[in-house]
Design an enzyme around this catalytic site. Sequence first.
Site, PDB file in Angstrom:
ATOM      1  N   VAL A   1     -22.439  17.715  -8.110  1.00 34.08           N
ATOM      2  CA  VAL A   1     -22.961  17.033  -9.210  1.00 34.08           C
ATOM      3  C   VAL A   1     -23.027  17.561 -10.559  1.00 34.08           C
ATOM      4  CG1 VAL A   1     -25.202  16.029  -9.823  1.00 34.08           C
ATOM      5  CG2 VAL A   1     -24.564  15.702  -7.555  1.00 34.08           C
ATOM      6  N   TYR A   2     -22.606  16.695 -11.470  1.00 32.07           N
ATOM      7  CA  TYR A   2     -22.841  17.128 -12.851  1.00 32.07           C
ATOM      8  C   TYR A   2     -23.824  16.197 -13.488  1.00 32.07           C
ATOM      9  CZ  TYR A   2     -18.896  20.344 -12.675  1.00 32.07           C
ATOM     10  OH  TYR A   2     -17.960  21.277 -12.346  1.00 32.07           O
TER      11      TYR A   2
ATOM     12  N   ASP B   1     -29.351  18.495 -16.299  1.00 28.13           N
ATOM     13  CA  ASP B   1     -29.133  19.597 -16.209  1.00 28.13           C
ATOM     14  C   ASP B   1     -30.185  20.719 -16.906  1.00 28.13           C
ATOM     15  OD1 ASP B   1     -26.506  19.752 -15.172  1.00 28.13           O
ATOM     16  OD2 ASP B   1     -25.543  19.633 -16.925  1.00 28.13           O
TER      17      ASP B   1
ATOM     18  N   ASN C   1     -27.139  28.042  -8.646  1.00 25.51           N
ATOM     19  CA  ASN C   1     -26.745  26.427  -8.724  1.00 25.51           C
ATOM     20  C   ASN C   1     -25.396  26.092  -8.230  1.00 25.51           C
ATOM     21  OD1 ASN C   1     -26.192  27.586 -11.380  1.00 25.51           O
ATOM     22  ND2 ASN C   1     -25.500  25.315 -11.867  1.00 25.51           N
TER      23      ASN C   1
ATOM     24  N   GLY D   1     -47.367   1.342 -24.308  1.00 23.66           N
ATOM     25  CA  GLY D   1     -48.102   0.296 -24.553  1.00 23.66           C
ATOM     26  C   GLY D   1     -48.130  -0.132 -26.051  1.00 23.66           C
ATOM     27  N   GLN D   2     -47.467   0.555 -27.015  1.00 26.71           N
ATOM     28  CA  GLN D   2     -47.355   0.274 -28.340  1.00 26.71           C
ATOM     29  C   GLN D   2     -46.018  -0.069 -28.796  1.00 26.71           C
ATOM     30  OE1 GLN D   2     -50.249   0.542 -29.829  1.00 26.71           O
ATOM     31  NE2 GLN D   2     -51.463   2.154 -28.400  1.00 26.71           N
TER      32      GLN D   2
ATOM     33  N   GLN E   1     -24.375  24.813 -16.664  1.00 28.50           N
ATOM     34  CA  GLN E   1     -25.606  24.459 -17.583  1.00 28.50           C
ATOM     35  C   GLN E   1     -27.014  24.576 -17.034  1.00 28.50           C
ATOM     36  OE1 GLN E   1     -27.495  21.312 -20.725  1.00 28.50           O
ATOM     37  NE2 GLN E   1     -25.378  21.073 -19.896  1.00 28.50           N
ATOM     38  N   SER E   2     -27.398  23.753 -15.792  1.00 31.79           N
ATOM     39  CA  SER E   2     -28.647  23.472 -15.086  1.00 31.79           C
ATOM     40  C   SER E   2     -29.139  24.930 -14.992  1.00 31.79           C
ATOM     41  CB  SER E   2     -28.529  22.719 -13.957  1.00 31.79           C
ATOM     42  OG  SER E   2     -27.812  23.409 -12.827  1.00 31.79           O
TER      43      SER E   2
HETATM   44  N1  COA Z   1     -17.391  36.039  -6.429  1.00 32.13           N
HETATM   45  C1  COA Z   1     -16.735  35.436  -5.629  1.00 32.13           C
HETATM   46  N2  COA Z   1     -16.891  34.001  -5.264  1.00 32.13           N
HETATM   47  C2  COA Z   1     -17.725  33.319  -6.117  1.00 32.13           C
HETATM   48  C3  COA Z   1     -18.399  34.029  -7.055  1.00 32.13           C
HETATM   49  C4  COA Z   1     -18.435  35.546  -6.997  1.00 32.13           C
HETATM   50  N3  COA Z   1     -19.138  36.172  -7.982  1.00 32.13           N
HETATM   51  N4  COA Z   1     -19.320  33.271  -7.761  1.00 32.13           N
HETATM   52  C5  COA Z   1     -18.874  31.878  -6.997  1.00 32.13           C
HETATM   53  N5  COA Z   1     -18.084  32.035  -6.064  1.00 32.13           N
HETATM   54  C6  COA Z   1     -17.545  30.958  -5.391  1.00 32.13           C
HETATM   55  C7  COA Z   1     -18.420  30.209  -4.538  1.00 32.13           C
HETATM   56  O1  COA Z   1     -18.735  31.116  -3.474  1.00 32.13           O
HETATM   57  C8  COA Z   1     -17.663  29.171  -4.065  1.00 32.13           C
HETATM   58  O2  COA Z   1     -16.776  29.305  -2.978  1.00 32.13           O
HETATM   59  P1  COA Z   1     -16.534  28.513  -1.912  1.00 32.13           P
HETATM   60  O3  COA Z   1     -16.403  26.961  -2.311  1.00 32.13           O
HETATM   61  O4  COA Z   1     -15.651  29.181  -1.101  1.00 32.13           O
HETATM   62  O5  COA Z   1     -17.859  28.448  -1.237  1.00 32.13           O
HETATM   63  C9  COA Z   1     -16.650  29.149  -5.565  1.00 32.13           C
HETATM   64  O6  COA Z   1     -16.935  30.086  -6.125  1.00 32.13           O
HETATM   65  C10 COA Z   1     -17.121  27.705  -6.307  1.00 32.13           C
HETATM   66  O7  COA Z   1     -18.483  27.431  -6.516  1.00 32.13           O
HETATM   67  P2  COA Z   1     -18.950  26.088  -6.899  1.00 32.13           P
HETATM   68  O8  COA Z   1     -20.337  26.190  -6.830  1.00 32.13           O
HETATM   69  O9  COA Z   1     -18.346  25.072  -5.554  1.00 32.13           O
HETATM   70  O10 COA Z   1     -18.167  25.799  -7.976  1.00 32.13           O
HETATM   71  P3  COA Z   1     -17.533  24.188  -8.550  1.00 32.13           P
HETATM   72  O11 COA Z   1     -17.059  24.632 -10.064  1.00 32.13           O
HETATM   73  O12 COA Z   1     -16.384  23.996  -7.440  1.00 32.13           O
HETATM   74  O13 COA Z   1     -18.656  23.157  -8.708  1.00 32.13           O
HETATM   75  C11 COA Z   1     -20.735  22.376  -9.479  1.00 32.13           C
HETATM   76  C12 COA Z   1     -19.451  23.195  -9.952  1.00 32.13           C
HETATM   77  C13 COA Z   1     -21.488  22.293 -10.871  1.00 32.13           C
HETATM   78  C14 COA Z   1     -20.391  20.877  -9.447  1.00 32.13           C
HETATM   79  C15 COA Z   1     -21.399  22.829  -8.400  1.00 32.13           C
HETATM   80  O14 COA Z   1     -21.623  24.141  -8.279  1.00 32.13           O
HETATM   81  C16 COA Z   1     -22.652  22.082  -8.059  1.00 32.13           C
HETATM   82  O15 COA Z   1     -22.743  20.931  -7.584  1.00 32.13           O
HETATM   83  N6  COA Z   1     -23.871  22.657  -8.237  1.00 32.13           N
HETATM   84  C17 COA Z   1     -25.272  22.223  -7.879  1.00 32.13           C
HETATM   85  C18 COA Z   1     -25.732  21.437  -8.945  1.00 32.13           C
HETATM   86  C19 COA Z   1     -25.616  21.601 -10.283  1.00 32.13           C
HETATM   87  O16 COA Z   1     -26.109  22.281 -10.786  1.00 32.13           O
HETATM   88  N7  COA Z   1     -24.872  20.924 -11.340  1.00 32.13           N
HETATM   89  C20 COA Z   1     -24.847  21.036 -12.485  1.00 32.13           C
HETATM   90  C21 COA Z   1     -24.022  22.056 -13.069  1.00 32.13           C
HETATM   91  S1  COA Z   1     -24.547  22.229 -14.798  1.00 32.13           S
END
Ligand code: COA
Length: 424
Positions: free
Chosen positions: A136-137, A167, A95, A247-248, A16-17
């Site tokens: 982080v979510y 987000d 992100n 303040g209101q 989302q973010s």
């Molecule tokens: N081709 C190949 N690999 C890809 C890819 C693509 N097109 N797109 C993503 N990937 C890989 C990433 O490189 C990563 O691999 P790695 O762990 O080996 O480095 C993997 O997919 C997973 O990415 P990740 O971001 O860790 O996803 P997740 O689902 O495990 O985590 C979040 C999701 C949101 C928790 C995490 O991305 C995060 O903390 N983001 C920052 C904060 C944020 O924006 N949070 C709010 C989200 S609404």
Amino acid sequence: MKALEGVKILDFTHVQSGPTCTQLLAWFGADVIKVERPGVGDATRNQLVDVPGADSLYFTMLNHNKRSIELNSKDETGKEVLTRLVEECDVLVENFAPGALDRMGFSWERIQEINPKMIMASIKGFGPGKYQDCKVYENVAQCAGGSASTTGFLDGPPLVTGAQIGDSGTGLNLCLGIVTALFQREKSGKGQKVTTAMQDGVLNLSRVKLRDQQRLEKGPLNEYSQFGEGIEFGEATPRAGNDSGGGQPGRILKCKGWESDPNAYTYFIIQAAVWQKVCDLIGKPEWKTQEGYAKPPERLDKLNHIFEMIEEWTKTKTKFEVMDLCNPLDIPVGPILSMKEISEDKALFATGTMVRVDHPERGEYLSVGCPIKLSDSSVEVERSPLLGEHTVEILSDVLGYTDDELDRIIDSGAVGKVSRDGAE
Ligand code: COA
């Protein structure tokens, strides 16, 4: 002409973010190229599915006006294509979890080598420090940013809010950072790194609670209900229920029908300037001059009683009647609108804040349009792309690959299963 026409965004965002940010950039006219993992795509495509086989509302409502390319950025040919995208685009937005881009081989240093004009914009959960490596979510950010501890009622647990301040709120911050960096690039000719942390974004929105934390050191917060109830304050800014943060003084009050309708409520603010009108309206004209009621500071320890009396009046009116009666008197009130009421509000459709969008897999659905209106850059909300819908188009039109090169890239498997006519 659109405000950001000609700006190319390499959109490496998901969930989302980040998508909130790139959707705004697309609405302002940028060409947003969403890079997705072949065969998988943004995880939200398959989350909270309501129409089997179709992209979810979660995905469609955050990815309007974008193009989608499937690309395995960990594959050698995929990296070659990604390098071309970095060369060609103005901004890379991501992100991923901390370090993911580095692990792919696209560190900030590498990106600068490929394209010194590139703006690289990132959202992470936390800024540098103890928690910098955490995933982080939304709700984690609401808790770590100070919002949850100050939301809810005094006698209940901390609460998260329905508004996605971690987000979507941080997506807005990133968007502003990107257009600011683009503006600076006009003069400097250089790209730069834009970083936002969700904890920082939530804290920024909780600023008034940090204000109260410091005021608390000087004495009780006498505009909080707690003060009128004679409950002592602790060391930290407490949860203040529906008390106004300004303040209101203000509260949420019951309206006619509250017994069966969970949203038959109004917000009611007793702004000092209209106190006399409030007294007349609710049938308490004596309060206009009565000692203990006439002046704002005198009322602070009686706010609960005052609002109870106002509620006796609001309970006799619907929330819309309260609005109609108070608005002409300049008394600030607001009906508690349900999502159902909002989704039927013709005025919001007229301004484009609410839109109906047609989608080939799911048919028509409702979405929130652009909340920022530019008089010289209109927004037409277009449906989100299917996974890899524009892979071939982007490879040939944006990156200029010849037919032979296109065959080589497709055969490598780095861009998923595509035919020359588009996504399969
Ligand atoms: N081709 C190949 N690999 C890809 C890819 C693509 N097109 N797109 C993503 N990937 C890989 C990433 O490189 C990563 O691999 P790695 O762990 O080996 O480095 C993997 O997919 C997973 O990415 P990740 O971001 O860790 O996803 P997740 O689902 O495990 O985590 C979040 C999701 C949101 C928790 C995490 O991305 C995060 O903390 N983001 C920052 C904060 C944020 O924006 N949070 C709010 C989200 S609404």
